[in-house]
Design a protein around this motif. Structure first.
Motif, PDB file in Angstrom:
ATOM      1  N   ALA A   1      -8.865 -25.232 -14.059  1.00  0.00           N
ATOM      2  CA  ALA A   1      -9.248 -24.011 -14.766  1.00  0.00           C
ATOM      3  C   ALA A   1      -9.470 -22.871 -13.785  1.00  0.00           C
ATOM      4  CB  ALA A   1     -10.512 -24.257 -15.594  1.00  0.00           C
TER       5      ALA A   1
ATOM      6  N   SER B   1      -7.227 -19.550 -14.276  1.00  0.00           N
ATOM      7  CA  SER B   1      -7.922 -18.612 -15.164  1.00  0.00           C
ATOM      8  C   SER B   1      -7.462 -17.178 -14.955  1.00  0.00           C
ATOM      9  CB  SER B   1      -9.439 -18.714 -14.964  1.00  0.00           C
ATOM     10  OG  SER B   1      -9.790 -18.404 -13.628  1.00  0.00           O
TER      11      SER B   1
ATOM     12  N   THR C   1      -8.475 -11.255 -22.130  1.00  0.00           N
ATOM     13  CA  THR C   1      -9.798 -11.885 -22.126  1.00  0.00           C
ATOM     14  C   THR C   1     -10.053 -12.670 -23.405  1.00  0.00           C
ATOM     15  OG1 THR C   1     -10.653 -10.107 -20.731  1.00  0.00           O
ATOM     16  CG2 THR C   1     -12.274 -11.439 -21.920  1.00  0.00           C
TER      17      THR C   1
ATOM     18  N   ALA D   1      -7.915 -15.902 -23.639  1.00  0.00           N
ATOM     19  CA  ALA D   1      -8.310 -16.840 -22.590  1.00  0.00           C
ATOM     20  C   ALA D   1      -9.607 -17.547 -22.965  1.00  0.00           C
ATOM     21  CB  ALA D   1      -8.455 -16.110 -21.254  1.00  0.00           C
TER      22      ALA D   1
ATOM     23  N   GLY E   1     -10.222 -21.558 -23.686  1.00  0.00           N
ATOM     24  CA  GLY E   1     -11.283 -22.362 -23.088  1.00  0.00           C
ATOM     25  C   GLY E   1     -12.158 -23.013 -24.141  1.00  0.00           C
TER      26      GLY E   1
ATOM     27  N   TYR F   1     -11.520 -28.690 -18.056  1.00  0.00           N
ATOM     28  CA  TYR F   1     -10.710 -27.479 -18.096  1.00  0.00           C
ATOM     29  C   TYR F   1     -11.331 -26.448 -19.043  1.00  0.00           C
ATOM     30  CZ  TYR F   1      -6.693 -24.401 -18.298  1.00  0.00           C
ATOM     31  OH  TYR F   1      -5.885 -23.294 -18.206  1.00  0.00           O
TER      32      TYR F   1
ATOM     33  N   LEU G   1     -12.811 -22.949 -17.724  1.00  0.00           N
ATOM     34  CA  LEU G   1     -12.177 -21.711 -18.185  1.00  0.00           C
ATOM     35  C   LEU G   1     -13.199 -20.791 -18.839  1.00  0.00           C
ATOM     36  CD1 LEU G   1      -9.503 -20.256 -18.294  1.00  0.00           C
ATOM     37  CD2 LEU G   1      -8.998 -21.408 -20.456  1.00  0.00           C
TER      38      LEU G   1
ATOM     39  N   SER H   1     -15.264 -19.287 -15.946  1.00  0.00           N
ATOM     40  CA  SER H   1     -14.527 -18.325 -15.120  1.00  0.00           C
ATOM     41  C   SER H   1     -14.287 -17.016 -15.867  1.00  0.00           C
ATOM     42  CB  SER H   1     -13.195 -18.929 -14.676  1.00  0.00           C
ATOM     43  OG  SER H   1     -13.396 -20.018 -13.794  1.00  0.00           O
ATOM     44  N   VAL H   2     -13.868 -17.095 -17.131  1.00  0.00           N
ATOM     45  CA  VAL H   2     -13.561 -15.884 -17.892  1.00  0.00           C
ATOM     46  C   VAL H   2     -14.822 -15.073 -18.156  1.00  0.00           C
ATOM     47  CG1 VAL H   2     -12.577 -14.966 -20.026  1.00  0.00           C
ATOM     48  CG2 VAL H   2     -11.526 -16.944 -18.926  1.00  0.00           C
TER      49      VAL H   2
ATOM     50  N   THR I   1      -8.853 -13.781 -10.920  1.00  0.00           N
ATOM     51  CA  THR I   1      -8.307 -14.913 -10.166  1.00  0.00           C
ATOM     52  C   THR I   1      -9.258 -15.320  -9.049  1.00  0.00           C
ATOM     53  OG1 THR I   1      -6.060 -14.160 -10.644  1.00  0.00           O
ATOM     54  CG2 THR I   1      -6.322 -15.733  -8.844  1.00  0.00           C
TER      55      THR I   1
ATOM     56  N   GLY J   1     -12.100 -17.227 -10.515  1.00  0.00           N
ATOM     57  CA  GLY J   1     -11.651 -18.567 -10.888  1.00  0.00           C
ATOM     58  C   GLY J   1     -11.553 -19.488  -9.689  1.00  0.00           C
TER      59      GLY J   1
END
Length: 393
Positions: A61, A65, A74, A77, A81, A110, A114, A117-118, A338, A341
């Motif tokens: 992830a 991400s 966004t 994504a 997740g 994952y 995700l 991270s997002v 990135t 992530g």
């Protein structure tokens, strides 16, 4: 959240709720291990395989991400997740065979990675990002404190699969909220045409070639190793070195986690009030962690050591979210998701390797080495943070 516009308050509140869910899952999973071991008839070492498969999904992830945010936006994504988390939880609620139970942890890791991270990337580009991200991770602590209580209560009359079903159901309104309120595109898309960072840039290879991002990843990897190492081995330290009863040692370790949560709620607003920026606050917190490690190490009585554990958690609290908050200082706007992530993904490496190393040293030398170990890791973080600051753009 009075400093935020009204249009941002609902998305930020949903981000906090998402981290409560992630914390609930993490806290509940620790309680569920015993029931899963009994249900599947496996040993502790065998169930431990799930830690590695979950971590593999989490790292994947982190690696993907940024690309997902840039391609899907966004909103989608986050939906991806949340959908992965929902699917994994529902599948585990069906009580699959043990092989598939191990494999589905990749999907669970994952989805969790995700979401983290997002949401980190989204809040990192809002006003007062340091305060927002500290609160975000504090709500993880809230979930982690409530998760074991929820799981233990449900296990009194229900199978462990019921807990997974409850987590799945809680995620549904969150996913709907993300789709309804979050923007389609990431906030940094206006920066696509920055020199040297055109729209065809390969995001992950570009970020992995940036020394400052790799330093930030190392910083978080060491941080997570220290946080989990003390959290995992603190109980043994208190029982063997201070002769405490299990219940007292358990309460003390809970105080460590409570201190970590309070630190994330309190330190950043206090630093803002006195005009202390992220750089100074982080150096101050790292100094506090080092001092707490020394205090626990040399403590003549248990009460002093117990205070040291709470203080260590308190000063550790802001380090992870603050490192996320400064990512816009490290790289171009389009690369921020990135970079976050990658940093989030790398953090699980330290979270697995360093607590294992602490346990191996304790086994061969003595558990008294836990605090010197923590002190060394705090000093390493000070050096790495200094190197990061010197490279800010």
């Amino acid at each position: 959240m009075s400093f935020l516009s009204s249009s941002l308050r609902v998305p930020v509140a949903l981000a906090y709720a998402g981290f409560v869910l992630v914390g609930l899952s993490a806290g509940a999973n620790g309680v569920l291990l015993a029931a899963q071991i009994d249900d599947y008839g496996v040993e502790k070492a065998t169930i431990g395989i799930t830690f590695f498969t979950f971590s593999a999904g989490f790292m994947l992830a982190g690696a993907t991400s940024g690309a997902l945010i840039n391609r899907l936006g966004t909103r989608l994504a986050l939906a991806a997740g949340g959908g992965a988390f929902l699917a994994a939880s529902l599948y585990m609620a069906l009580r699959p065979s043990f092989v598939w139970f191990v494999i589905v942890q990749v999907l669970a890791g994952y989805g969790t990675g995700l979401l983290e991270s997002v949401l980190n990337a989204y809040l990192a580009e809002l006003p007062s990002a340091t305060t927002l991200l500290n609160r975000l991770h504090a709500f993880f602590g809230v979930g982690a404190l409530l998760g074991p209580l929820l799981a233990a209560w449900m296990l009194e009359s229900l199978p462990w699969t019921a807990v997974m079903l409850a987590l799945a159901l809680v995620s549904v309104p969150l996913i709907i909220g993300y789709v309804a309120t979050y923007p389609r595109r990431p906030l940094g898309t206006h920066a696509e045409n920055e020199p040297g960072d055109g729209p065809k840039t390969r995001l992950l290879p570009t970020v992995l070639r940036m020394p400052v991002v790799l330093l930030a990843s190392l910083f978080l990897s060491v941080y997570v190793g220290l946080e989990i190492g003390v959290g995992n081995w603190g109980f043994t330290f208190l029982v063997e070195e201070h002769g405490q009863a299990d219940l007292t040692a358990g309460y003390t370790v809970s105080g460590y986690w409570l201190g970590l949560t309070l630190g994330r709620f309190l330190i950043s607003p206090i630093a803002d009030r006195f005009g202390v920026g992220a750089t100074g606050m982080t150096f101050g917190c790292l100094g506090g962690v080092a001092a707490a490690a020394v205090l626990i190490w040399v403590a003549p009585v248990f009460a002093v050591a117990a205070i040291g554990f709470v203080l260590m958690g308190f000063f550790l609290g802001p380090l992870f979210p603050t490192a996320m908050a400064v990512v816009p200082n490290l790289t171009a706007d389009r690369l921020v998701p990135t970079a976050i992530g990658v940093m989030n993904g790398f953090s699980v490496v330290g979270g697995a390797a360093l607590p294992w190393l602490a346990g191996a040293v304790a086994q061969n030398v003595g558990v008294w080495t836990l605090m010197p170990f923590a002190l060394i890791l705090a000093l390493v973080q000070i050096v790495v943070w200094r190197m990061m600051v010197s490279r800010w753009r």
